[in-house]
Design a protein around this motif. Structure first.
Motif, PDB file in Angstrom:
ATOM      1  N   TYR A 156      47.822  47.247  41.819  1.00 40.06           N
ATOM      2  CA  TYR A 156      46.451  47.881  42.329  1.00 40.06           C
ATOM      3  C   TYR A 156      46.568  47.768  43.870  1.00 40.06           C
ATOM      4  O   TYR A 156      45.837  48.937  44.326  1.00 40.06           O
TER       5      TYR A 156
ATOM      6  N   ASN B 250      48.596  43.102  40.022  1.00 38.29           N
ATOM      7  CA  ASN B 250      47.629  42.980  41.210  1.00 38.29           C
ATOM      8  C   ASN B 250      48.136  43.683  42.315  1.00 38.29           C
ATOM      9  O   ASN B 250      47.736  44.258  43.216  1.00 38.29           O
TER      10      ASN B 250
ATOM     11  N   LEU C 236      42.922  39.036  44.604  1.00 37.51           N
ATOM     12  CA  LEU C 236      43.115  39.263  42.988  1.00 37.51           C
ATOM     13  C   LEU C 236      43.953  38.141  42.774  1.00 37.51           C
ATOM     14  O   LEU C 236      44.264  37.703  41.611  1.00 37.51           O
TER      15      LEU C 236
ATOM     16  N   VAL D  95      45.796  41.278  47.268  1.00 30.86           N
ATOM     17  CA  VAL D  95      46.553  40.571  46.529  1.00 30.86           C
ATOM     18  C   VAL D  95      45.934  38.989  46.749  1.00 30.86           C
ATOM     19  O   VAL D  95      45.892  38.376  45.880  1.00 30.86           O
TER      20      VAL D  95
END
Lengths: 315, 341, 662
Positions: C168, C165, C159, C156
């Motif tokens: 992901y 995010n 991103l 995090v």
């Protein structure tokens, strides 16, 4: 035995090297210009370029990495711009707070997880087993950050038994009993989930082992049932329990992020969350690296412990 | 391939399967931190030939390399040395020829019938796989062939839609045999096909195999640890020890008057009805360490007739009498007519 | 479905040309799932939550993001705001429903991504093996070197905060979990025979991976998904709670909780409502996940994981026939009278051992012969109450020894008997010795469980025992772990253990079945010698008539849980009195009889949960008449010390003697 430990320690080198690579390049991927973030309103093109040169950010990435690694080996992790102090100092100070919290949680989850798991396996389908199963289910389904809030409301706000936040009392604190009083709530919260996982696994590992043929042999040679369960079965079950305790070490180290936020514990997790929001890259880098490295060392300990219980892995 | 098949009619006595100097070495991979993993030579220098329509029994104890040999013959394991000749066509000369190249001529029946059938496929799909991939048969041809196969192994056609776990061990082994026969191979390698079955079922399957061989003109390589079973089904036998063939010959002759001391030990160890137990050899007698094979005869450590020259170099397989050979420098006398009980 | 450690009493190995495969009830997945009642509860709660989440757009809810400062922090049950409002006056119910929708879809999406990527890596690595496997798994190990949540934080951080995010990040940190699990299963499958038979059928690697391996791995993928989706919802909620996930005004359950925390002391209802919702969602998912795991993993179902108790459950009727209740007279090492052992699994009753009686005289070797599933091993285990219960129950019978019924002994006396006067040797010496204790220590334990001795004294005795079973360099070998010894050596250790306390009876359950013939010959010779040396009685369980003939004075043949014939070995083998014995002996190929067709027994043994009336062998017996198919057939004495459960026993034996119809 010594040979095995030496081998495992030697195997650490590539892992630690890999860690530095990952940490460095992840951080290098961060979009946006750190100089811009640092300078904020004072960012003129000139200033930005000067700062970039000063930070070495105008160099190619591999060169930056080598410089960074060289500094790292000399104990220099750079300077945090948001706190304006060396990253290493800040990180080590914060890490010691996290280590106390995570260590306490790990001890709690190991003791209570093993006990609950064994009781539940030995009294399978009994009242104790049902109670443990239910508690485990609640434990692993409970968001730890909410559990922390509930405990604060109950024990700090309503009952006023324990402090709600911090590591030491601001006035007159600082001794060990004070630390322990502050430690109880966050450690219990942090341990809740991990205890559930360990208990659950201990139960199933014990049940699995108790069905093995060598347990039947132990009974057939007339061993007392206590010895069958607590020596033969438990030792064999430990082989699958120890690695899970190692994984729990990772969970409590990581999970400390939430708990430290909820309880205002001055640990590395809370530092990381703040550093991410202020985009203090060097601080994030240093924090992640130190926590990951400590986790690698914990895993080494777990492996050595495993080899003591199970001599077969040494070969 | 088709050209070769045409020729076989003219030269029917020519071996259908030959191996020469076949060997397999496992391990020896380079390690991360330099050095190599220890190597184990599972099969060494195996030279065999099998005539069409013949059943060759391969006997030996666990670890003697008989299963590795079998897997090499069907292409599941690539050989490290030597070559395999099938119907006059040479395969596997240090090549990576996979089972596809072998599948239409030689097939394999596994020891454990339950694990050789994919638990998530119906019997029909299991039997169709070789038809699709080896013969590229169309749907009506497959339908016909599958029904034919079930009839061959005496199973009812309605079992085709069932799953493997619904069958007993003997039935599953029949399905395994049907699968092996699907692509109309000329040779079957049977790797301990009855040792996972109870005796009453073992007899059923052995009789089915004999019957199929007669009806389809098949050639068998029958691998087993059970000498009595091999005697019941095979014409010739090869005895393996520590990766090598130590004795070959017609079953009757070899079992009546073994020339290699290991063959005699095997024969005298088999529990037979009416005999008393007797210590066969010294308890420390175990297989040599496969990662450090001894320089001479691998059996020397257990052999009652061992002499100094046995320990210098591995004895070659030398002819001893009509159709027989043994790898022993000091073989048992040829006129030793009685198997010591 | 198999009761642990019991030798397959459920499915007797059957075979027949015509016998239809045993039709098994194909229960639907849902029924299997609902067998776990908690999973049912979870499914109901989860379905309700999911339904509300899906229907959110059409439900009559207020705008979740419409602020109304005048209405801030209204308590629950305020008219118009069922659950009250938050600090910006937004309707909590509406925010909660939309937040649940968001949290659920985030968790499910993260699970799908992690499952897809992780399973692919695991499948490829496990199937390919070698260097590719090594490279892939080293990378996975590298990911796992980071503590779980820390890695998500680092991602995090790279991103930037945000809902996608966070998704992901959570997916990435869960990839190793899937990759490792799936790889483990795939490695186990990649060398299974059915994969090799697919190769022999000409299938390529890609096709094998998709059509042979994937279907077998799928249950594991589903189990892993159902047990991790709860985690992933918690983790995404956690990131949002820290302010790193969903960003205002969009809110998932984590950010509602995070926002509520600021007003926790004045308006605790906000955090409570959000917390309870997360808890309910995750708990219902976990309950369903456990149910899915139990339904898909047959090992866990049907109480297979039940812990066997130290002594078999004994539930005998109060009054038994006089022939069982009275202690038999005469000089015996052990006398079994009318023993019945059953496996009771739910409503199914498997009669593994039924009405078994036999006597082992002092110093005698009795062979118990039968095919798998005939009940011979269960008989052996029943003698000292070692049949695992659940599901095993001893329903009737007595085991007499020295004037006492062993099955009525108090636990402590039974324990003293086990490994004391009566000891066991089991089949597979690798599985039956404890893998983590040296063989010397295991012997020491056996000695010290029965008589007071210091560890050093017992160790000396242990080494002496190992020497007695002719283990070379016994003092060194005593330090070895079981896996460091060969199969033959391990079985010698097991024999030494059985001899440790000078027993007068050894029960040997297929002790040489797992061994090679030359090693088997050594072990049999050793047993025979020791037996004669010490005047031991031996109960020898085997499926091999050859072994029986070499070792045993008398033999008992079992079929479908009963002893069908008993007598002196040589006589029974020469002229069997039961058609089953006769046909079974005829099946065994005998060395020295040349190439020939073998006799086979047509038909299949009955399932022990559906035994026919009368003689269980009747359906396969050429001689069977109507009388064979009704009523109990008792053992009929045919000669001195010989009996068979056959109405025509005398005839069968005479025929065999005369050698007609060989």
């Amino acid at each position: 035995m010594h040979l095995y430990i030496a081998k495992r320690v030697a195997a650490l080198v590539p892992i630690l090297f890999g860690l530095t690579l990952i940490v460095f390049f992840i951080m290098a991927l961060i979009p946006g210009d750190p100089a811009l973030a640092i300078l904020g309103a004072y960012a003129t093109p000139d200033n930005v370029a000067r700062l970039n040169a000063q930070l070495g950010l105008d160099q190619p990435l591999p060169v930056q990495y080598v410089t960074w690694l060289t500094n790292l080996l000399q104990g220099d992790l750079g300077r945090s711009y948001s706190l304006n102090r060396p990253v290493l100092d800040e990180v080590l100070e914060r890490f010691s707070a996290t280590a106390i919290l995570a260590g306490a949680a790990l001890v709690l989850c190991t003791i209570f997880g093993l006990l609950a798991g064994i009781v539940s396996a030995v009294r399978q389908y009994g009242l104790a087993d049902k109670a443990v199963t239910l508690a485990v289910l609640v434990g692993i389904s409970m968001p730890s950050f909410w559990l922390g809030l509930l405990l604060i409301l109950l024990f700090a706000v309503e009952l006023r038994w324990l402090p709600a936040s911090g590591m030491y009392a601001i006035y007159g604190g600082g001794d060990l009993p004070d630390l322990l009083r502050h430690l109880i709530l966050p450690a219990v919260t942090l341990a809740a989930v991990a205890t559930g996982v360990v208990a659950r696994l201990t139960r199933s590992a014990m049940l699995e082992v108790l069905r093995q043929d060598y347990i039947r042999t132990a009974r057939a040679k007339g061993l007392p049932e206590r010895r069958v369960i607590y020596v033969h079965a438990f030792k064999a079950a430990l082989v699958s329990i120890i690695p899970v305790i190692g994984i729990q070490a990772g969970f409590v180290l990581g999970g400390a992020v939430y708990i430290e936020t909820v309880f205002q514990w001055p640990g590395i997790g809370r530092m990381l969350v703040q550093a991410i929001s202020t985009r203090d890259i060097l601080l994030v880098q240093g924090g992640v690296l130190v926590v990951a490295a400590s986790y690698v060392l914990i895993n080494l300990l777990v492996d050595v412990l495993q080899s003591l219980v199970d001599p077969r892995v040494k070969t | 391939m088709t050209g070769e098949r045409g020729m076989t009619g003219a030269a029917e006595t020519r071996p259908i399967l030959e191996t020469s100097g076949l060997g397999k070495t496992f391990g020896g991979a380079r390690r991360l931190l330099g050095g190599r993993a220890p190597t184990v030579q599972a099969v060494r220098d195996v030279t065999l030939s099998v005539a069409p329509g013949e059943t060759l029994g391969i006997v030996g104890e666990s670890g003697c390399g008989k299963s590795t040999l079998a897997r090499m013959l069907v292409g599941l394991v690539p050989p490290s040395q030597g070559r395999i000749t099938l119907e006059g066509k040479t395969l596997g000369e240090a090549t990576k020829a996979g089972p596809r190249a072998f599948g239409r001529t030689i097939q394999y029946v596994f020891q454990d019938p339950a694990s050789a059938l994919n638990p998530r496929k119906t019997i029909r799909r299991i039997l169709e796989a070789p038809l699709v991939h080896l013969l590229e048969a169309d749907a009506p041809a497959r339908e016909r062939r599958v029904a034919e196969l079930m009839d061959l192994v005496s199973l009812r056609p309605e079992f085709l839609e069932r799953y493997p776990h619904e069958f007993s061990g003997g039935q599953a082994q029949r399905i395994g045999i049907a699968r092996a026969l699907a692509a109309e191979p000329r040779i079957l390698v049977l790797d301990e096909p009855v040792s996972a079955l109870d005796v009453s079922i073992q007899a059923q399957v052995l009789n089915l195999l004999s019957d199929l061989r007669a009806r389809l003109g098949l050639t068998y390589l029958f691998i087993s640890h059970d000498l009595a079973v091999v005697e019941a089904i095979a014409e010739r036998v090869a005895v393996m020890y520590f990766g090598r063939v130590v004795e070959t010959g017609p079953v009757e002759d070899v079992f009546r008057a073994p020339r290699h001391p290991y063959t005699r030990l095997l024969l005298s160890s088999a529990p037979t009805i009416g005999a008393r137990a007797a210590a066969a050899d010294a308890p420390q007698a175990e297989l040599p360490d496969p990662t450090r094979p001894p320089p001479g005869c691998a059996f020397a450590g257990r052999c009652p007739n061992v002499r100094d020259d046995c320990r210098t170099s591995p004895p070659p397989l030398v002819p001893m009498g009509p159709g027989r050979a043994a790898a022993c420098i000091h073989p048992l006398p040829a006129d030793d007519a009685d198997v010591p009980a | 479905m198999k009761p642990a450690a019991a030798p397959a009493p459920v499915e007797a190995p059957v075979d027949a040309l015509d016998a239809p495969p045993r039709k098994r009830e194909r229960r639907s997945f849902l029924r299997l799932l609902l067998r776990n009642r908690l999973a049912g509860v979870g499914l109901v709660v989860l379905s309700a939550i999911v339904a509300v989440a899906i229907l959110a757009p059409i439900l009559p809810l207020a705008d979740p993001n419409a602020t109304a400062p005048a209405n801030r922090l209204l308590p629950p049950l305020t008219p118009g705001h069922l659950l009250g409002t938050d600090e910006l006056g937004r309707d909590l119910l509406s925010r909660l429903v939309w937040g649940t929708r968001l949290s659920l879809s985030m968790g499910v999406a993260a699970t799908l991504v992690a499952a897809l990527v992780g399973s692919t890596i695991g499948l490829v690595a496990g199937y390919a093996g070698g260097r590719l496997d090594n490279a892939l798994m080293r990378s996975i190990d590298m990911l796992m070197a980071f503590p779980y949540i820390l890695l998500a934080l680092a991602i995090v951080a790279v991103l930037g905060p945000g809902l996608l995010n966070a998704l992901y990040a959570v997916a990435v940190v869960n990839i190793p979990f899937f990759a490792r699990n799936i790889r483990g299963v795939t490695v186990g499958l990649a060398h299974k025979d059915f994969v090799e038979s697919a190769r022999l059928a000409g299938m390529g690697h890609g096709r094998i991976l998709v059509s042979e391996i994937l279907p077998n791995v799928m249950p594991v993928i589903v189990i892993t998904m159902s047990t991790t989706v709860g985690w992933m919802i918690l983790e995404t909620a956690g990131l949002s709670f820290l302010g790193l996930g969903s960003q205002p005004p969009q809110a998932d359950l984590g950010s509602i909780l995070g926002e509520g925390r600021k007003v926790m002391l004045t308006a605790p209802h906000v955090t409570t409502i959000a917390g309870v919702t997360i808890f309910l969602v995750v708990m219902s998912i976990n309950l369903v996940g456990d149910g899915v795991r139990d339904a898909l993993d047959p090992r866990l179902s049907a109480g297979a994981l039940a812990r066997p108790s130290a002594v078999t459950r004994i539930a005998r009727p109060k009054s038994e026939g006089a022939d069982a209740a009275a202690a038999p007279t005469g000089d015996h090492a052990l006398a079994v009278r009318r023993l019945s052992t059953r496996f009771e699994i739910g409503a199914r009753v498997l009669r593994a051992v039924e009405d078994v009686s036999f006597t082992i005289r002092r110093g005698e070797c009795l062979g118990l012969v039968g095919e798998s599933g005939s009940g011979k091993s269960v008989t052996a285990l029943s003698l000292l109450g070692l049949v695992p219960s659940p599901p095993g129950v001893i329903r009737s019978g007595r085991v007499w020894r020295a004037g006492e019924d062993v099955l009525s002994l108090p636990r402590e006396k039974l324990r003293a008997l086990r490994g004391g006067r009566v000891s066991y040797i089991f089949q597979d010496p690798l599985g039956t010795l404890h893998p983590l204790f040296s063989v010397g220590d295991q012997l020491v334990e056996a000695i010290r469980a029965h008589r007071p001795a210091s560890h050093a004294e017992a160790w000396t005795q242990a080494v002496a025992l190992l020497e007695r079973v002719r283990i070379p360099a016994a003092a060194d070998r005593a330090e070895a772990l079981p896996h460091e010894l060969s199969g033959g050596m391990r079985q010698r250790v097991a024999i030494a253990m059985a001899l440790a306390n000078e027993p007068d009876l050894i029960i040997a359950d297929e002790p040489t079945t797992a061994l090679d013939v030359t090693v088997q010959a050594q072990i049999l010779a050793l047993l025979d010698e020791l037996r004669r040396e010490h005047g031991l009685a031996l109960l020898f369980i085997t499926h091999d008539f050859g072994v029986v003939s070499q070792l045993c004075d008398r033999v008992a043949v079992m079929y479908a849980g009963r002893i069908v014939e008993e007598g002196p070995t040589a006589e029974v083998l020469a002229a069997p009195a039961h058609p089953y014995t006769r046909r079974l002996i005829a099946c065994v190929p005998i060395l020295g009889s040349g190439r020939r067709a073998l006799d086979a027994i047509p038909g299949l043994p009955p399932a022990v949960d559906a035994l026919p009336d009368g003689c269980a062998f009747a359906p396969r017996c050429p001689r069977a008449t109507g009388a064979c198919r009704e009523g109990e057939i008792p053992p009929i004495s045919v000669a001195d010390g010989r009996a068979a459960r056959c109405l025509y026993a005398g005839e069968v034996m005479r025929e065999a003697r005369e050698g007609s119809a060989a």
